[in-house]
Write a protein that holds these residues in place. Structure first.
Motif, PDB file in Angstrom:
ATOM      1  N   THR A  53       1.828  12.088  12.699  1.00  0.00           N
ATOM      2  CA  THR A  53       1.802  12.505  11.090  1.00  0.00           C
ATOM      3  C   THR A  53       1.208  13.731  11.070  1.00  0.00           C
ATOM      4  O   THR A  53       0.065  13.899  11.379  1.00  0.00           O
ATOM      5  CB  THR A  53       1.052  11.318  10.592  1.00  0.00           C
ATOM      6  OG1 THR A  53       1.682  10.058  10.688  1.00  0.00           O
ATOM      7  CG2 THR A  53       1.165  11.517   9.089  1.00  0.00           C
ATOM      8  N   ASP A  54       1.671  14.810  10.431  1.00  0.00           N
ATOM      9  CA  ASP A  54       1.160  15.867  10.156  1.00  0.00           C
ATOM     10  C   ASP A  54      -0.045  15.744   9.308  1.00  0.00           C
ATOM     11  O   ASP A  54      -0.184  15.097   8.336  1.00  0.00           O
ATOM     12  CB  ASP A  54       1.981  16.715   9.390  1.00  0.00           C
ATOM     13  CG  ASP A  54       3.143  17.370  10.237  1.00  0.00           C
ATOM     14  OD1 ASP A  54       2.970  17.466  11.447  1.00  0.00           O
ATOM     15  OD2 ASP A  54       4.284  17.757   9.679  1.00  0.00           O
ATOM     16  N   GLU A 109      -2.563  11.659  -0.253  1.00  0.00           N
ATOM     17  CA  GLU A 109      -1.094  11.688   0.041  1.00  0.00           C
ATOM     18  C   GLU A 109      -1.147  11.471   1.422  1.00  0.00           C
ATOM     19  O   GLU A 109       0.143  10.703   2.078  1.00  0.00           O
ATOM     20  CB  GLU A 109      -0.548  13.121  -0.084  1.00  0.00           C
ATOM     21  CG  GLU A 109      -0.566  13.372  -1.667  1.00  0.00           C
ATOM     22  CD  GLU A 109       0.138  14.974  -1.877  1.00  0.00           C
ATOM     23  OE1 GLU A 109       0.481  15.601  -0.928  1.00  0.00           O
ATOM     24  OE2 GLU A 109      -0.098  15.337  -2.892  1.00  0.00           O
ATOM     25  N   LEU A 110      -1.929  11.886   2.377  1.00  0.00           N
ATOM     26  CA  LEU A 110      -1.754  11.482   3.921  1.00  0.00           C
ATOM     27  C   LEU A 110      -1.917  10.192   4.136  1.00  0.00           C
ATOM     28  O   LEU A 110      -1.203   9.523   5.186  1.00  0.00           O
ATOM     29  CB  LEU A 110      -2.942  12.351   4.843  1.00  0.00           C
ATOM     30  CG  LEU A 110      -3.047  12.069   5.966  1.00  0.00           C
ATOM     31  CD1 LEU A 110      -1.747  12.286   6.865  1.00  0.00           C
ATOM     32  CD2 LEU A 110      -4.279  12.919   6.451  1.00  0.00           C
ATOM     33  N   SER A 112      -1.048   7.795   2.354  1.00  0.00           N
ATOM     34  CA  SER A 112       0.181   6.997   1.755  1.00  0.00           C
ATOM     35  C   SER A 112       1.413   7.312   2.961  1.00  0.00           C
ATOM     36  O   SER A 112       2.072   6.299   3.332  1.00  0.00           O
ATOM     37  CB  SER A 112       0.791   7.686   0.552  1.00  0.00           C
ATOM     38  OG  SER A 112       1.901   7.067   0.148  1.00  0.00           O
ATOM     39  N   GLN A 113       1.300   8.578   3.403  1.00  0.00           N
ATOM     40  CA  GLN A 113       2.413   8.910   4.466  1.00  0.00           C
ATOM     41  C   GLN A 113       2.171   8.036   5.718  1.00  0.00           C
ATOM     42  O   GLN A 113       2.989   7.531   6.366  1.00  0.00           O
ATOM     43  CB  GLN A 113       2.234  10.106   4.905  1.00  0.00           C
ATOM     44  CG  GLN A 113       2.784  11.248   3.788  1.00  0.00           C
ATOM     45  CD  GLN A 113       2.655  12.758   4.335  1.00  0.00           C
ATOM     46  OE1 GLN A 113       2.111  13.058   4.981  1.00  0.00           O
ATOM     47  NE2 GLN A 113       3.171  13.649   3.280  1.00  0.00           N
ATOM     48  N   LEU A 114       0.661   7.889   5.983  1.00  0.00           N
ATOM     49  CA  LEU A 114       0.367   7.170   7.119  1.00  0.00           C
ATOM     50  C   LEU A 114       0.847   5.571   7.222  1.00  0.00           C
ATOM     51  O   LEU A 114       1.354   4.940   8.100  1.00  0.00           O
ATOM     52  CB  LEU A 114      -1.252   7.398   7.528  1.00  0.00           C
ATOM     53  CG  LEU A 114      -1.645   8.386   8.099  1.00  0.00           C
ATOM     54  CD1 LEU A 114      -3.196   8.522   8.039  1.00  0.00           C
ATOM     55  CD2 LEU A 114      -1.103   8.404   9.474  1.00  0.00           C
ATOM     56  N   ARG A 115       0.596   5.099   5.939  1.00  0.00           N
ATOM     57  CA  ARG A 115       0.605   3.517   5.826  1.00  0.00           C
ATOM     58  C   ARG A 115       2.122   3.411   6.053  1.00  0.00           C
ATOM     59  O   ARG A 115       2.670   2.689   6.585  1.00  0.00           O
ATOM     60  CB  ARG A 115       0.486   3.091   4.247  1.00  0.00           C
ATOM     61  CG  ARG A 115      -1.187   2.949   4.322  1.00  0.00           C
ATOM     62  CD  ARG A 115      -1.647   2.315   3.112  1.00  0.00           C
ATOM     63  NE  ARG A 115      -3.104   2.046   3.069  1.00  0.00           N
ATOM     64  CZ  ARG A 115      -4.037   2.845   2.665  1.00  0.00           C
ATOM     65  NH1 ARG A 115      -3.558   4.007   2.201  1.00  0.00           N
ATOM     66  NH2 ARG A 115      -5.340   2.549   2.790  1.00  0.00           N
ATOM     67  N   THR A 116       3.107   4.323   5.449  1.00  0.00           N
ATOM     68  CA  THR A 116       4.531   4.178   5.513  1.00  0.00           C
ATOM     69  C   THR A 116       4.902   4.491   6.966  1.00  0.00           C
ATOM     70  O   THR A 116       5.714   3.706   7.483  1.00  0.00           O
ATOM     71  CB  THR A 116       5.327   5.424   4.585  1.00  0.00           C
ATOM     72  OG1 THR A 116       5.109   5.154   3.096  1.00  0.00           O
ATOM     73  CG2 THR A 116       6.877   5.255   4.811  1.00  0.00           C
ATOM     74  N   HIS A 117       4.438   5.474   7.606  1.00  0.00           N
ATOM     75  CA  HIS A 117       4.828   5.821   9.074  1.00  0.00           C
ATOM     76  C   HIS A 117       4.525   4.684   9.830  1.00  0.00           C
ATOM     77  O   HIS A 117       5.399   4.298  10.959  1.00  0.00           O
ATOM     78  CB  HIS A 117       4.377   7.271   9.404  1.00  0.00           C
ATOM     79  CG  HIS A 117       5.068   7.575  10.488  1.00  0.00           C
ATOM     80  ND1 HIS A 117       4.538   8.866  11.136  1.00  0.00           N
ATOM     81  CD2 HIS A 117       6.125   7.402  11.209  1.00  0.00           C
ATOM     82  CE1 HIS A 117       5.330   9.287  12.202  1.00  0.00           C
ATOM     83  NE2 HIS A 117       5.998   8.292  12.288  1.00  0.00           N
ATOM     84  N   ASP A 120       6.658   1.425   9.226  1.00  0.00           N
ATOM     85  CA  ASP A 120       7.754   1.380   9.750  1.00  0.00           C
ATOM     86  C   ASP A 120       7.904   1.194  11.113  1.00  0.00           C
ATOM     87  O   ASP A 120       8.757   0.779  11.668  1.00  0.00           O
ATOM     88  CB  ASP A 120       8.412   2.780   9.294  1.00  0.00           C
ATOM     89  CG  ASP A 120       8.696   2.968   7.826  1.00  0.00           C
ATOM     90  OD1 ASP A 120       8.838   1.818   7.013  1.00  0.00           O
ATOM     91  OD2 ASP A 120       9.255   3.889   7.167  1.00  0.00           O
TER      92      ASP A 120
END
Length: 159
Positions: A53-54, A109-110, A112-117, A120
């Motif tokens: 994750t960026d 935002e990071l 949220s991205q981490l939780r999704t990535h 998944d």
């Protein structure tokens, strides 16, 4: 961590087999049994997803981060399983992770991205339902800080 349903030893019922010994079915019977996924397996999957994750500079802190950096002999999977804490139940998993973020990255935002990535990746590979991902941002990495420390150390070693 969230309360999750813990694994219990359980055997799935096997197929019913006809009692005629001279005949065999042309179709293979389904085998029953259980599949157990270790906490460390889920931790590695989550850790890889986090690293991909960026905006994440590093995963883990303190002893686990230092040990992984110092000992080149440690595998990536063993350092990830120490840096990411996981509780796996029969059908669910909860994950705790400590991260250092890159300066300038909006942390909300990071996260949220981490939780999704992460959810998944874990759900796709294991079939477990990820019920909770707790993210502890322990530091902000400022580009250039670590290179200044490295050059000072290198200079003192070569004298």
């Amino acid at each position: 961590m969230a309360e999750i349903e813990h694994a219990r030893e359980r055997t799935a019922p096997g197929p019913t087999i006809a009692s005629t010994p001279s005949r065999r079915s042309a179709q293979p019977a389904e085998a029953g049994g259980t599949t157990t996924i270790a906490d460390s397996v889920v931790a590695v999957i989550a850790g890889i997803a986090i690293r991909e994750t960026d905006g994440v500079h590093s995963v883990g802190k303190g002893a686990s981060k230092a040990l992984g950096a110092v000992t080149g002999r440690m595998s990536a999977s063993s350092s990830l399983s120490r840096a990411v804490k996981v509780e796996v139940g029969e059908k669910q998993a909860a994950i705790d992770v400590d991260i250092e973020v890159e300066y300038g990255m909006p942390i909300h935002e990071l996260a949220s991205q981490l939780r999704t990535h992460v959810s998944d990746a874990v759900e796709t590979m294991t079939g477990l339902d990820v019920v909770e991902i707790n993210i502890n941002v322990f530091a902000v990495h400022i580009p250039g800080d670590d290179s200044a420390d490295d050059s000072a150390d290198t200079g003192s070693r070569t004298r």
